[in-house]
Design a protein around this motif. Structure first.
Motif, PDB file in Angstrom:
ATOM      1  N   VAL A 104     -91.607  21.165  12.350  1.00 39.00           N
ATOM      2  CA  VAL A 104     -91.163  20.199  13.365  1.00 39.00           C
ATOM      3  C   VAL A 104     -90.697  20.877  14.649  1.00 39.00           C
ATOM      4  O   VAL A 104     -90.076  20.244  15.489  1.00 39.00           O
ATOM      5  CB  VAL A 104     -90.031  19.293  12.816  1.00 39.00           C
ATOM      6  CG1 VAL A 104     -90.564  18.345  11.768  1.00 39.00           C
ATOM      7  CG2 VAL A 104     -88.880  20.105  12.252  1.00 39.00           C
ATOM      8  N   HIS A 213     -99.922   9.191  10.090  1.00 42.03           N
ATOM      9  CA  HIS A 213     -98.722   9.785   9.493  1.00 42.03           C
ATOM     10  C   HIS A 213     -97.536   8.839   9.613  1.00 42.03           C
ATOM     11  O   HIS A 213     -97.434   8.074  10.578  1.00 42.03           O
ATOM     12  CB  HIS A 213     -98.405  11.096  10.243  1.00 42.03           C
ATOM     13  CG  HIS A 213     -97.079  11.720   9.891  1.00 42.03           C
ATOM     14  ND1 HIS A 213     -96.074  11.903  10.809  1.00 42.03           N
ATOM     15  CD2 HIS A 213     -96.598  12.195   8.726  1.00 42.03           C
ATOM     16  CE1 HIS A 213     -95.032  12.488  10.228  1.00 42.03           C
ATOM     17  NE2 HIS A 213     -95.321  12.669   8.958  1.00 42.03           N
ATOM     18  N   THR A 305     -92.918  16.111   1.085  1.00 40.68           N
ATOM     19  CA  THR A 305     -91.657  16.007   0.358  1.00 40.68           C
ATOM     20  C   THR A 305     -90.801  17.247   0.559  1.00 40.68           C
ATOM     21  O   THR A 305     -91.272  18.367   0.372  1.00 40.68           O
ATOM     22  CB  THR A 305     -91.952  15.832  -1.145  1.00 40.68           C
ATOM     23  OG1 THR A 305     -92.931  14.817  -1.271  1.00 40.68           O
ATOM     24  CG2 THR A 305     -90.706  15.471  -1.908  1.00 40.68           C
ATOM     25  N   GLY A 306     -89.558  17.056   0.947  1.00 45.17           N
ATOM     26  CA  GLY A 306     -88.644  18.180   1.168  1.00 45.17           C
ATOM     27  C   GLY A 306     -87.565  18.219   0.099  1.00 45.17           C
ATOM     28  O   GLY A 306     -87.688  18.877  -0.926  1.00 45.17           O
TER      29      GLY A 306
HETATM   30  C1  PLP Z   1     -87.536  16.155   7.411  1.00 50.51           C
HETATM   31  C2  PLP Z   1     -88.939  15.745   7.289  1.00 50.51           C
HETATM   32  C3  PLP Z   1     -89.603  15.771   6.049  1.00 50.51           C
HETATM   33  C4  PLP Z   1     -88.889  16.084   4.752  1.00 50.51           C
HETATM   34  O1  PLP Z   1     -88.007  15.061   4.464  1.00 50.51           O
HETATM   35  P1  PLP Z   1     -87.196  14.981   3.069  1.00 50.51           P
HETATM   36  O2  PLP Z   1     -86.338  13.784   3.234  1.00 50.51           O
HETATM   37  O3  PLP Z   1     -86.425  16.233   2.930  1.00 50.51           O
HETATM   38  O4  PLP Z   1     -88.215  14.813   1.991  1.00 50.51           O
HETATM   39  C5  PLP Z   1     -90.938  15.437   6.031  1.00 50.51           C
HETATM   40  N1  PLP Z   1     -91.606  15.072   7.165  1.00 50.51           N
HETATM   41  C6  PLP Z   1     -90.997  15.025   8.372  1.00 50.51           C
HETATM   42  C7  PLP Z   1     -91.763  14.635   9.554  1.00 50.51           C
HETATM   43  C8  PLP Z   1     -89.646  15.344   8.471  1.00 50.51           C
HETATM   44  O5  PLP Z   1     -89.053  15.277   9.664  1.00 50.51           O
END
Ligand code: PLP
Length: 452
Positions: A104, A213, A305-306
Motif C-alpha cells: 500500500v 478489487h 488476508t492479513g
Molecule cells: C490492510 C489491508 C489488507 C489486510 O487487511 P486485514 O484486515 O489485516 O486482513 C488487505 N488489503 C488492503 C487493501 C489493505 O489495506
C-alpha cells in the motif's frame, strides 16, 4: 388477551473455559514453551520484552485458509498484506507458501521487490502512489489498483509519457450492510462512481482493466458482508462483459477476515464467536459461483488476508516489573512492555498467560505498561494469578500490526525471533539501540556546546 406464542425450550451445552454465567477463568496452565522453545531461555538469550513468531502456526493457518477456499472455488491466489507484518522473514514464509505481495506504499512496494517477489505478482494498493511509484509499477508490470480519479488521470498521463500499457484494477467501495461504511478508499458502487471509472479506463484505452478489487473493512465479524461484496463485483464484471465484451480476469476481495483475537466488548471469546475461514469461503465462493460467470470465465479469486493469517502466530514475551495497589484496592501489575509495542491492546483484550507455575488463587487486576502515560494500559481488567517482580508472561495473538505500528517512544523496539519447525529460534529483527536512533539525528553546530 392475545395468546402468548409458545417457544420450545432448548438445552445447550455450556463449555467450561468459555464464557458462562459464572464468568471465565483466564488461565489454567502456564505457557512455559512456544513451539517447544522455552520462554525463559528465549528471554535469557534475546532479552525481554521479545516478540516470538511461530513459523509452524503461520504455515498451518495459511494452509487452513487456502484449503477452505480451494475446496469451494477452482482458482484462488493469496497475496500477503505487507502492512500487517512486513518483517522480511515473515513475508518470505508466505512467499514460500505461494503468496504474492499486496502493498500500500512505495516503501512496501520496494520491500517486496527486494524480497524477490516478481513485479507482476505485486498488487499495488493505496491512495498515495507517487509518480515514481506508478512508473516503477508500470515498468515491472505490477497490478495497479486505482484508488481515485486524480490517480486515474495521472496514470493516463504517465502511460502516454512512458509509452506503457499497465495492468490495472479499480478499488470499489460499497454498502455491504456493515457500518460505518468504508467509503473513503476507491470508487463507490451504489452512486455510479465505480462504473464511471470503468468506462473511463476502458474507453480511453491506455491501460488494461484486468481486475476488480475491494477491501470492505477489517476484523469483519459478518461473513455475509463478503457475499454482498462478491456479488456486487461480479455484477460489475458482468456489465463490463455485456457492454464491452471484455472479460475481467480476477476479482480481489481484499482482506479483513477476523483473527481469533478478543475484540474489546464482545461477549464471546474470539476463538468461539468469530467467523472461521470456512464461513468466509462459503460466503465468497457461493456468491461468485452463483453469479453470471460461465465456467470458462470464472475469474481468479485473489485474497489479501492479513491479520487472520498472522495474529495467532505472534507472541510477546515479557517480564513483570512491579506490583502495586491502586487507590480503589485493585491490584496493578506493571510489565516491561506497553502500548508502544503492543498497539493492538487499544482494541483487543489479549490473552495473557504466566510463563511459570502459579497457585490456584487468582485476582482481578489491571495490567500496565512502563510508559509514563496514562493510556498505557495493556489489559483494563483481567483475572490472573498474582505474579511477582521478575516473573514472565506470554501475550497471545499479537502477530498482526504490532510489528508495523509499534512506536519508538521512551524505549526502543525489541528483538523479534522466528521459531522454526524444529523449535529453534532465529533472530529476524535486531532490537534497536541508541546508535540506531542517534544515526538519524543531526546537531546544528551552534547547538553543539553548552555550559551548565
Ligand atoms: C490492510 C489491508 C489488507 C489486510 O487487511 P486485514 O484486515 O489485516 O486482513 C488487505 N488489503 C488492503 C487493501 C489493505 O489495506
Amino acid at each position: 388477551m392475545e395468546k402468548l406464542r409458545y417457544e420450545r425450550p432448548v438445552i445447550k451445552k455450556l463449555n467450561s473455559g468459555s464464557m458462562n454465567k459464572f464468568g471465565t477463568r483466564t488461565e489454567y496452565t502456564p505457557v512455559t514453551h512456544i513451539d517447544g522453545a522455552s520462554v525463559k531461555s528465549l528471554i535469557e538469550e534475546f532479552g525481554s520484552p521479545l516478540f516470538a513468531i511461530s513459523e509452524r502456526t503461520i504455515r498451518q493457518t495459511y494452509k487452513d485458509c487456502l484449503r477452505a477456499f480451494n475446496n469451494r472455488y477452482p482458482r484462488v491466489q493469496m497475496a500477503w498484506s505487507y502492512k500487517t507484518n512486513y518483517i522480511n522473514a515473515v513475508c518470505n514464509v508466505f512467499h514460500q507458501e505461494g503468496s504474492w505481495a499486496e502493498v500500500v506504499s512505495g516503501f512496501e512496494y520496494h520491500k517486496a521487490l527486494k524480497n524477490g517477489v516478481p513485479g507482476n505478482k505485486i498488487i499495488f494498493n493505496g491512495p498515495d502512489k507517487t509518480d515514481e511509484d506508478l512508473i516503477a509499477a508500470m515498468t515491472n508490470n505490477s497490478l495497479i489498483h486505482i484508488d481515485h480519479l486524480d490517480e486515474l488521470y495521472r496514470l493516463i498521463e504517465l502511460t502516454r509519457e512512458h509509452n506503457k500499457r499497465p495492468r490495472v484494477a479499480i478499488r470499489v467501495n460499497m454498502d455491504t450492510g456493515v457500518y460505518p461504511m468504508w467509503d473513503r478508499f476507491g470508487f463507490n458502487y451504489e452512486n455510479g462512481q465505480a462504473w464511471d471509472a470503468i468506462n473511463k479506463i476502458i474507453l480511453n484505452d491506455q491501460m488494461d482493466l484486468v481486475g476488480l478489487h475491494c477491501h470492505i473493512g477489517t476484523f469483519m465479524l459478518s461473513a455475509n458482508a463478503y457475499a454482498i461484496a462478491a456479488t456486487k463485483l461480479a455484477d460489475l464484471a458482468h456489465h463490463i462483459n455485456l457492454k464491452f465484451n471484455k472479460k475481467i480476469t480476477y476479482i480481489d476481495l481484499g482482506g479483513g477476515f477476523a483473527s481469533k483475537n478478543n475484540l474489546k466488548g464482545s461477549y464471546l471469546p474470539g476463538n468461539i464467536g468469530n467467523p472461521s475461514f470456512d464461513d468466509y469461503a462459503e460466503a465468497i465462493c457461493s456468491a461468485l459461483l452463483n453469479s453470471e460467470f460461465s465456467k470458462q470465465e470464472l475469474p481468479l479469486l485473489i485474497l489479501e488476508t492479513g491479520r487472520a493469517l498472522i495474529d495467532e502466530a505472534g507472541y510477546l514475551c515479557g517480564t513483570v516489573l512491579a506490583n502495586k495497589r491502586l487507590s480503589d484496592g485493585r491490584r496493578a501489575t506493571i510489565m516491561d512492555f506497553g502500548v508502544n509495542i503492543l498497539f493492538t491492546s487499544f482494541w483487543y483484550d489479549h490473552k495473557i498467560s504466566p510463563a511459570q507455575d502459579f497457585s490456584h488463587y487468582t485476582e482481578d487486576g489491571v495490567i500496565y505498561g512502563p510508559l509514563c502515560m496514562n493510556i498505557d494500559v495493556v489489559r483494563e481488567s483481567v483475572t490472573l494469578p498474582p505474579m511477582k517482580k521478575g516473573d514472565n508472561v506470554v501475550v497471545h495473538t499479537v502477530g498482526a500490526y504490532n510489528m508495523t505500528q509499534w512506536m519508538q517512544f521512551i524505549a526502543m523496539r525489541p528483538n523479534v525471533v522466528m521459531i522454526d519447525l524444529q523449535g529453534k529460534p532465529h533472530l529476524i529483527r535486531n532490537k534497536e539501540n541508541l546508535e540506531y536512533i542517534l544515526e538519524r539525528e543531526e546537531m546544528p553546530g551552534y547547538l553543539a556546546d553548552f555550559n551548565l
